[in-house]
Design a protein around this motif. Structure first.
Motif, short mmCIF file in Angstrom:
data_model
loop_
_atom_site.label_atom_id
_atom_site.label_comp_id
_atom_site.label_asym_id
_atom_site.label_seq_id
_atom_site.Cartn_x
_atom_site.Cartn_y
_atom_site.Cartn_z
N SER A 83 -22.11 22.63 45.99
CA SER A 83 -20.65 22.44 45.97
C SER A 83 -20.08 22.44 47.38
O SER A 83 -20.53 23.21 48.22
N PRO A 84 -19.05 21.63 47.62
CA PRO A 84 -18.35 21.72 48.91
C PRO A 84 -17.73 23.12 49.06
O PRO A 84 -17.33 23.71 48.05
N GLU A 86 -14.93 23.98 50.08
CA GLU A 86 -13.54 24.01 49.62
C GLU A 86 -13.49 24.26 48.11
O GLU A 86 -12.65 24.99 47.61
N THR A 160 -24.10 25.53 55.31
CA THR A 160 -23.32 25.91 54.13
C THR A 160 -23.94 27.09 53.40
O THR A 160 -23.50 27.46 52.31
N HIS A 425 -23.86 16.16 44.32
CA HIS A 425 -24.97 16.05 45.27
C HIS A 425 -26.25 16.65 44.73
O HIS A 425 -27.24 16.74 45.43
#
Ligand SMILES: [Zn+2]
Length: 456
Positions: A83-84, A86, A160, A425
């Protein structure tokens, strides 16, 4: 305007006694006075009276081990990669609200990605959203083979990730200084990994000298230090370095306990992850039976040494490691108190004190929360029933009559109808390998044929 809260039973967490028929008077979000109801001042015009004279009133609970960026993760890749960041922040805000709804008015997040949890903390503090009080670390500082170094060396620890790879003390100190500037409330160091090898023992990722140097720098900057340490060596080095809190401490030995006592370190065993894993995982889960089996052995070691630490008077904090699929937000936090009673020999009152008065030491609002006393925030949990007689009722949502933050009843309407996030993704493509044998097994001898398109 003042609020008069009539309490059938009041447990302030200042000591292990409950008082009958008390009235808490709240003004400006704080406890203004506590009186026996029969001699309490009468409400003035405009004051509000809330009647909980049939209920048990106690401080809002605190969980110091919640990971808001994890998203009830199924895998480490879920936590670090897909997940991003944000999206993780938005999802984490809702996770925080679920924690609050479960009666936990404060939490601490030891390891997060990006600035996810400090952002959630600040958004709540500024009044943008309703949520619990939050204290946050940053990415956990880790070495090779420590937590977050899960992936092959050609991938490394991605940006990340919830981990920041620091291969020596110098790199760790650099990361600590960066996190200080980014506004963390404390620093987390991963002392050992998570391979749970009870025969050879977990090797500490950092030497004594490296650990001491990082802890000294964090303390010099005014930051508390929490470590993840299951293994004997990691616990010992961390305790000798004078860290504030040791998470897990499962394979602590006598030498480690001695250092814990000498340096006044606090312990936070986090049994939920271990026990939920043993009790809840299914044969269809990828970690089965390896994780549950290893956790059974870990539990046996932990029960012995942590009970010994309790008897020696070590201060215990309480946390659930929520954020994994086996410890989802808002579900099992209070079960950790039951585990303290069942596995470590605490009384229900002592377990509540761990989750309130003791836990406050690790929070940014440590002067203001955790006990119900004049001048502190009126963060209050109202229960239908007596948790001193049955600690498990704190897990029963129907028994939680009211959760108050700063004296205000929190009414959170959180949708439980949330679809799983489609991880754009995460290229989940095929679940098995289609060899000739396998295809014939599925389709028989007729493998099919795509007809040519009819002429138009
Ligand atoms: Zn954790």
């Amino acid at each position: 305007m003042k609020k008069h809260i009539r309490c059938g039973t009041l447990f302030t967490s200042c000591d292990d006694q409950a008082l009958k028929d008390q009235t808490i008077i709240v003004a400006n979000n704080r406890v203004d006075a506590i009186h026996p109801t029969e001699s309490a001042p009468l409400p003035s015009d405009g004051d509000v009276v809330v009647d909980h004279s049939n209920h048990f009133v106690m401080p809002g609970l605190i969980d110091i081990h919640v990971h808001l960026s994890y998203g009830n993760a199924l895998s480490e890749e879920d936590i670090d990669i897909y997940s991003p960041v944000e999206y993780r922040a938005l999802r984490g805000l809702q996770g925080a609200q679920r924690v609050l709804r479960a009666g936990f008015t404060s939490l601490a997040d030891p390891a997060t990605t990006g600035h996810v949890t400090p952002a959630i903390r600040d958004a709540i503090e500024c009044g943008l959203f309703v949520g619990p009080r939050i204290s946050s670390g940053g990415r956990q500082i880790t070495n090779r083979q420590g937590l977050s170094d899960w992936y092959p060396t050609w991938i490394g620890v991605p940006d990340t990730s919830i981990g920041a790879l620091a291969e020596n003390a110098e790199a760790g100190i650099k990361e600590i200084r960066k996190q200080k500037k980014q506004g963390v409330d404390f620093v987390k160091i991963a002392m050992d990994g998570d391979s749970m090898n009870p025969t050879t023992g977990l090797v500490s990722g950092y030497t004594q000298a490296e650990t001491t140097a990082m802890v000294e720098e964090a303390h010099r900057l005014g930051l508390k230090v929490v470590v993840h340490a299951r293994g004997t060596e990691g616990v010992l080095y961390a305790a000798r370095a004078g860290v504030d809190v040791i998470l897990h401490a499962s394979w602590m030995d006598d030498e480690g306990l001695e250092a814990v006592i000498k340096n006044d370190c606090m312990l936070c065993p986090t049994l939920s992850l271990v026990l939920n894993d043993i009790l809840f995982t299914q044969p269809t889960d990828g970690c089965y039976p390896g994780f549950p089996n290893a956790h059974r052995q870990e539990l046996e070691a932990a029960r012995v040494m942590l009970s010994k630490a309790r008897e020696a008077g070590v201060t215990f904090l309480l946390g659930s490691d929520s954020g994994f699929a086996v410890t989802p937000y808002g579900e099992w936090h209070a079960r950790e108190l039951e585990y303290y009673v069942d596995y470590l020999g605490f009384t229900p009152a002592e377990a509540i004190i761990c989750a309130t008065r003791n836990n406050r030491h690790f929070l940014r609002e440590h002067e203001d929360v955790g006990i119900l006393e004049v001048g502190r925030y009126a963060d209050i949990l109202v229960v239908d029933g007596n948790p001193l007689a049955d600690i498990a009722i704190l897990q029963n949502r129907e028994r939680l009559v009211s959760v108050m933050k700063g004296g205000d009843h929190i009414d959170l309407n959180i949708s439980d109808d949330v679809k799983p996030h489609v991880l754009e993704h995460s290229y989940s493509m095929w679940g098995e390998v289609y060899t000739q044998d396998r295809v014939h097994e599925i389709l028989g001898d007729n493998l099919g044929h795509i007809p040519a398109r009819a002429a138009e």
